[in-house]
Design an enzyme around this catalytic site. Structure first.
Site, PDB file in Angstrom:
ATOM      1  N   GLU A  94       0.831  -1.204   0.000  1.00  8.89           N
ATOM      2  CA  GLU A  94       0.000   0.000   0.000  1.00  8.89           C
ATOM      3  C   GLU A  94       0.866   1.254   0.000  1.00  8.89           C
ATOM      4  O   GLU A  94       1.926   1.305   0.615  1.00  8.89           O
ATOM      5  CB  GLU A  94      -0.950  -0.020   1.192  1.00  8.89           C
ATOM      6  CG  GLU A  94      -1.901  -1.206   1.095  1.00  8.89           C
ATOM      7  CD  GLU A  94      -3.065  -1.167   2.062  1.00  8.89           C
ATOM      8  OE1 GLU A  94      -3.048  -0.367   3.007  1.00  8.89           O
ATOM      9  OE2 GLU A  94      -4.001  -1.949   1.848  1.00  8.89           O
ATOM     10  N   CYS A 109       3.571   8.475   0.840  1.00 10.21           N
ATOM     11  CA  CYS A 109       3.948   7.573   1.931  1.00 10.21           C
ATOM     12  C   CYS A 109       4.192   6.204   1.301  1.00 10.21           C
ATOM     13  O   CYS A 109       3.259   5.594   0.760  1.00 10.21           O
ATOM     14  CB  CYS A 109       2.828   7.522   2.960  1.00 10.21           C
ATOM     15  SG  CYS A 109       3.096   6.335   4.274  1.00 10.21           S
ATOM     16  N   CYS A 123      -0.509  -2.115  15.140  1.00  8.53           N
ATOM     17  CA  CYS A 123      -0.355  -1.812  13.723  1.00  8.53           C
ATOM     18  C   CYS A 123      -0.908  -2.938  12.856  1.00  8.53           C
ATOM     19  O   CYS A 123      -0.595  -4.112  13.087  1.00  8.53           O
ATOM     20  CB  CYS A 123       1.130  -1.606  13.433  1.00  8.53           C
ATOM     21  SG  CYS A 123       1.514  -1.479  11.686  1.00  8.53           S
TER      22      CYS A 123
END
Ligand code: SF4
Length: 361
Positions: A94, A109, A123
């Site tokens: 991602e 990112c 996470c």
């Protein structure tokens, strides 16, 4: 995929010796790299001002790596966009497009690994486990795809890059360093190194290695807690690299580079927003000038945490400010598309990881 080296993994300076047998000049290598990476053109036959033998050798001996956008999710809450990208081997990662304050500027990112071995308990990527490291070109390709989209839509350009997607960049540092060269190269993605931040959960040897090289890149540390026992329950690597040693290494980076270290702090309601925590942070940061970026943790299905209440957030912020810790509240966008801090994880690779075992934020 072909086993020829992938052009997105090369700066002109690294490409030149490999094309020297056909007499390629550095200027020609610059044109080849700019053609592929900067202009996003995969057809080497269209590269201009490169002599035919050099162009033919580049076409014959190298390939242009491809990653595809498998899914694209635009947030309804803010201008964040999350991309699920498919690698050549089917692995999914991602990448998030982050709008910056100045219109037309975006940060990307990026992920540095497929999954992550660090196992941070808050996470989503940490739950996946680790599948593999991304190659340098696969890191570059995430940015190239976003840059190409921004250019085509006329929305703007990539101004910054942050290594805060899936994976621990310090565990894939050779490839990350190679990608950094290409990201900041004027013929590559031409992003100023000062606008690139490598974020780590606190791998001391990696921080020390980054501190030992001449770089304009910034360092980010995911603090999570300044109390060792609490941090250990959230960030397993605390057992090997206690936060005090992490901050000591970060201080070395600061002293050598002159760049303030970005300290990210994910706020977990009822866990790390107490007065004791604020005091421990003030004590920890006594010797290093730093600013703490407070980010509200975002819900991930199945994880036993909650975001802080507004009261918890405000009182923690005030306690830190009273103790003299500079704080800033950072917005973590794309909550509705699973793009926010701690939410990145691909369903497919989670399955792949389970299968492989029987594979980051
Ligand atoms: S927070 Fe970062 S280091 Fe920890 S598991 Fe997630 S991706 Fe890995």
């Amino acid at each position: 995929m072909s086993d020829r080296p992938v052009l997105q993994g090369f700066t002109p300076e690294r490409l030149e010796p490999l094309l020297s047998p056909v007499g390629a000049s550095l200027a020609e290598c610059r044109r080849i790299v700019a053609h592929v990476i900067q202009r996003g053109n995969d057809d080497l036959r269209e590269v201009s001002q490169v002599r035919a033998p050099v162009r033919n050798a580049a076409t014959r001996e190298f390939s242009v790596g491809r990653m595809t956008v498998h899914e694209r999710h635009a947030s309804q809450l803010d201008p964040f966009v999350k991309y699920v990208m498919k690698c050549h081997d089917g692995a999914e990662i991602e990448t998030v497009r982050i709008p910056l304050e100045k219109p037309g500027r975006f940060s990307v990112c990026v992920s540095s690994q497929v999954g992550c071995a660090m196992g941070c308990t808050f996470c989503a990527t940490g739950r996946m486990g680790f599948a593999r490291n991304l190659e340098a070109w696969e890191i570059v390709e995430q940015i190239r795809i976003v840059a190409r989209e921004l250019r085509a839509s006329g929305e703007g350009r990539v101004h910054g890059v942050v290594f805060q997607g899936m994976g621990e960049p310090m565990h894939n540092l050779d490839n990350v360093l190679q990608a950094l060269e290409i990201i900041s190269n004027p013929c590559g993605l031409a992003v100023d190194g000062r606008n690139v931040t490598v974020c780590t959960v606190g791998i001391v040897p990696g921080i020390e290695r980054l501190a030992s090289i001449k770089t304009r890149v910034r360092l980010g540390i995911s603090v999570t807690s300044a109390r060792s026992m609490v941090r250990r329950s959230l960030v397993p690597s605390e057992g090997k690299y206690p936060i005090r040693e992490v901050i000591r290494a970060a201080k070395t980076f600061y002293e050598r580079s002159g760049h303030l270290v970005m300290l990210a702090y994910a706020l977990l309601g009822g866990i790390n927003t107490t007065a004791d925590e604020a005091e421990a942070i003030a004590e920890l940061l006594r010797e290093m000038p730093a600013r703490l970026s407070l980010i509200e943790w975002n819900p991930v299905e199945g994880l036993p945490y909650r975001p802080p209440t507004e009261e918890e957030r405000a009182s923690f912020h005030d306690a830190l400010a009273k103790l003299g810790v500079p704080v800033v509240r950072r917005y973590s966008g794309g909550k509705d598309i699973g793009a926010a801090c701690g939410q990145l994880a691909t369903a497919t690779s989670r399955d792949d990881v389970r299968a492989a075992r029987s594979t980051t934020v």
